[in-house]
Design a protein around this motif. Structure first.
Motif, mmCIF file in Angstrom:
data_model
loop_
_atom_site.group_PDB
_atom_site.id
_atom_site.type_symbol
_atom_site.label_atom_id
_atom_site.label_comp_id
_atom_site.label_asym_id
_atom_site.label_seq_id
_atom_site.Cartn_x
_atom_site.Cartn_y
_atom_site.Cartn_z
ATOM 1 N N ASP A 59 0.852 -1.198 0.000
ATOM 2 C CA ASP A 59 0.000 0.000 0.000
ATOM 3 C C ASP A 59 0.883 1.240 0.000
ATOM 4 O O ASP A 59 1.599 1.488 0.976
ATOM 5 N N PRO A 60 0.830 2.040 -1.093
ATOM 6 C CA PRO A 60 1.729 3.198 -1.173
ATOM 7 C C PRO A 60 1.539 4.187 -0.026
ATOM 8 O O PRO A 60 2.467 4.917 0.319
ATOM 9 N N GLU A 61 0.354 4.208 0.585
ATOM 10 C CA GLU A 61 0.107 5.145 1.686
ATOM 11 C C GLU A 61 0.966 4.841 2.905
ATOM 12 O O GLU A 61 1.087 5.667 3.813
ATOM 13 N N LEU A 62 1.534 3.650 2.952
ATOM 14 C CA LEU A 62 2.310 3.258 4.137
ATOM 15 C C LEU A 62 3.810 3.488 3.961
ATOM 16 O O LEU A 62 4.600 3.105 4.828
ATOM 17 N N VAL A 63 4.204 4.068 2.838
ATOM 18 C CA VAL A 63 5.622 4.374 2.621
ATOM 19 C C VAL A 63 5.812 5.884 2.656
ATOM 20 O O VAL A 63 5.222 6.608 1.849
ATOM 21 N N MET A 64 6.615 6.370 3.608
ATOM 22 C CA MET A 64 6.904 7.804 3.678
ATOM 23 C C MET A 64 7.690 8.223 2.449
ATOM 24 O O MET A 64 8.595 7.536 2.012
ATOM 25 N N VAL A 65 7.336 9.379 1.871
ATOM 26 C CA VAL A 65 8.167 9.977 0.823
ATOM 27 C C VAL A 65 8.486 11.410 1.217
ATOM 28 O O VAL A 65 7.797 11.997 2.052
ATOM 29 N N GLY A 66 9.529 11.961 0.613
ATOM 30 C CA GLY A 66 9.884 13.359 0.872
ATOM 31 C C GLY A 66 11.101 13.495 1.756
ATOM 32 O O GLY A 66 11.872 12.544 1.915
#
Lengths: 365, 365
Positions: A240-247
């Motif tokens: 689930d992409p929502e569970l990977v921090m980006v930035g």
């Protein structure tokens, strides 16, 4: 800190050598320090006196006849990161035993500062360089090649650089991350946050976009993300992409992004932190949300420290062998300097998952 | 970590300068890096091309005509100590702004390693040195004088050396410690442990012996102990030698000695920790004794960190202005290098007591 003890053991001083040789202190200092002009006759007297009273000559003095400087250079991303501090200590301990001094430059993860640092080390005539490079691929490594062209061997530490054929001392980041995430899955977690991930501005929506973004990141970060995905795959848990921090990779941003993960419709019940600052940011988010670990959220972090062991409850952490990484890099570099290594070596050292008390089964909801 | 951002901003590379100048990469690298031979004509072409495409020349290249190397040396006791890591970052940030690179050597608190480090820096022709010295008094400072004799200015940081007339950037350790201990007394504590104290083998029995032992320690340690005694004096609390840790300054030893203080007939109800490792050792002792803070024991530590803020409860700490210490030392050193300082300067920077939640009134017993 052993100053007192060392002082009472009292190694002979330059002044004592000067007195024993019957020369001025400046003459003794120049001779023993290996700088400035000293006449051959006086030099001989100073060295004889130093030998007699047991003065430990430093590497520079010994190097005067060999042409090498007995100095190693180390370039790291951030000397304020306890991981790199531990690695640098390992390098300097191992090289000191062999009579080499170590000089360190820190680059704030900036490739242009790394290039400047390498130029400094070439100019300062170090005999070899250990570098935790900010370079991502072959296009970034002209400064590493320049060092080698100048006859200065280079050993990579912590991070490989894609398609670059240099000696390297690393850990298996992918396997360490896989093992950590697997241990969370084993106790029942399926909603596992990954902090921190790629530094892209936009959140990758697909696994393919995510891996593409990761491959433009540092090797360590990309490998840890691959290990996270491996563990999910092995267990058949959809990504689930929502569970990977980006930035931005900062404590503040980690805190904000974990706060977001904790308020998703299906919230994260466990967080895997890939850096010390990612963990402190995560802990701040938990406190702000009035959640506690391991009851509300399980936690595993990367890079053990004495703080992690005295937290209440103590934190489960992946420990990297910092000293051993440094020592292995130093001995590899010294072997290269001695011309004893003919083929490239790649050392992959073991990590350890130190299970403490920050992981438990997810609460039934 | 801003690698991605920097890479996308993409400063011109040496290869691009080489292409723009119509020379080989090695020639461009030698010219821009300031090492090796390049003919005047090629050199001119490379510099013109670099200027045209906006290549940021590094300090070494600029220094070629001035005779100085644009490199500062830093000698610290332990680069693994987060305090020194923060100071080094302050030094390197401030000096980088002025076009100076910073090289760092770490000495494990050993005077002989400090002497060797200074010889390395003299040999590497740095323009000046910032040193957190392990020297206790004038008898130990021949290596500092040697640097100055070689025309290399020296600025002391963190620690003064008795009777040595050098520029120094420090905090008021005595007042910071007095204030911390006073805040414990104000809420009712009279049995306050001091961790850590002198490194003597024997426990000093009198105040006079204690101060004599302290004066053979590092200046910072001695000053912090004096501040502790000041606060007791101000409140009319008698000094008890059993409440001052002596011996090796390690986390393990701190843990053992705090355990002892917690089992005295009149046990310690508060502990003042003068170092990060003293605090983690103290926290281990509390956990082993199944005591908690602030209910059973109040705690104040020296040197704030992100861990201290996420502990549960968060720890009350004395924060040193690490970056500012480093920046001030760098600017003082750069002024000395420029010949702009004619008299000695001593900068004493402010500390801050960050009150969190590790101090409360002692339990009635």
């Amino acid at each position: 800190m052993t100053t007192e003890r060392e002082r009472s053991a009292n190694p002979p001083t330059i002044s004592e050598v000067a007195a024993a040789a019957g020369v001025g202190r400046a003459t003794a200092a120049r001779t023993l320090g290996g700088y400035g002009y000293v006449s051959p006759e006086l030099r001989e007297r100073v060295l004889a006196a130093a030998d007699r009273i047991g003065y430990r000559a430093n590497a520079l003095a010994r190097s005067m006849s060999t042409g090498i400087t007995h100095t190693l250079g180390v370039i790291v991303a951030d000397i304020g990161n306890p991981f790199f501090a531990g690695v640098v200590r390992g390098i300097s301990d191992a090289s000191r035993e062999r009579g080499f001094d170590t000089i360190v430059l820190s680059t704030h993860e900036s490739l242009s500062e790394e290039i400047a640092a390498m130029n400094v080390l070439i100019d300062k005539r170090v005999d070899g360089v250990v570098v935790a490079s900010a370079a991502v691929d072959r296009a970034d490594v002209a400064h590493l090649s320049a060092a080698i062209e100048h006859g200065i061997p280079v050993v990579l530490i912590d991070r490989e650089v894609s398609h670059l054929d240099l000696d390297a001392v690393v850990i298996d980041n992918r396997e360490a991350a896989r093992e950590a995430v697997e241990s969370l899955i084993q106790v029942g977690h399926t909603r596992i946050g990954f902090v921190w991930g790629p530094t892209t501005e936009e959140r990758p929506r697909t696994r393919r976009e995510l891996l593409a973004a990761a491959s433009k990141n540092l090797w360590t970060d990309a490998e840890r993300l691959r290990g996270y995905l491996d563990a999910l795959d092995d267990a058949g848990i959809p990504f689930d992409p929502e569970l990977v921090m980006v930035g931005a990779k900062t404590e503040d941003h980690a805190s904000r992004d974990v706060a977001r993960m904790l308020t998703l419709p299906e919230r994260a019940t466990a967080i895997f932190c890939t850096e010390t600052d990612a963990m402190t940011g995560t802990l701040r988010a938990l406190r702000a949300a009035r959640m506690s670990y391991p009851d509300d959220v399980s936690l595993i972090g990367f890079d053990d420290s004495s703080w992690a062991a005295v937290m209440d409850p103590p934190l489960t952490m992946i420990a990297q062998p910092m000293s051993e990484l440094g020592e292995t890099a130093a001995s590899t570099l010294l072997a290269l300097i001695d011309g004893k290594l003919t083929s490239r070596s790649r050392h992959t050292l073991e990590t350890r998952l130190i299970a403490r008390a920050s992981v438990s089964a997810p609460q039934s909801r």
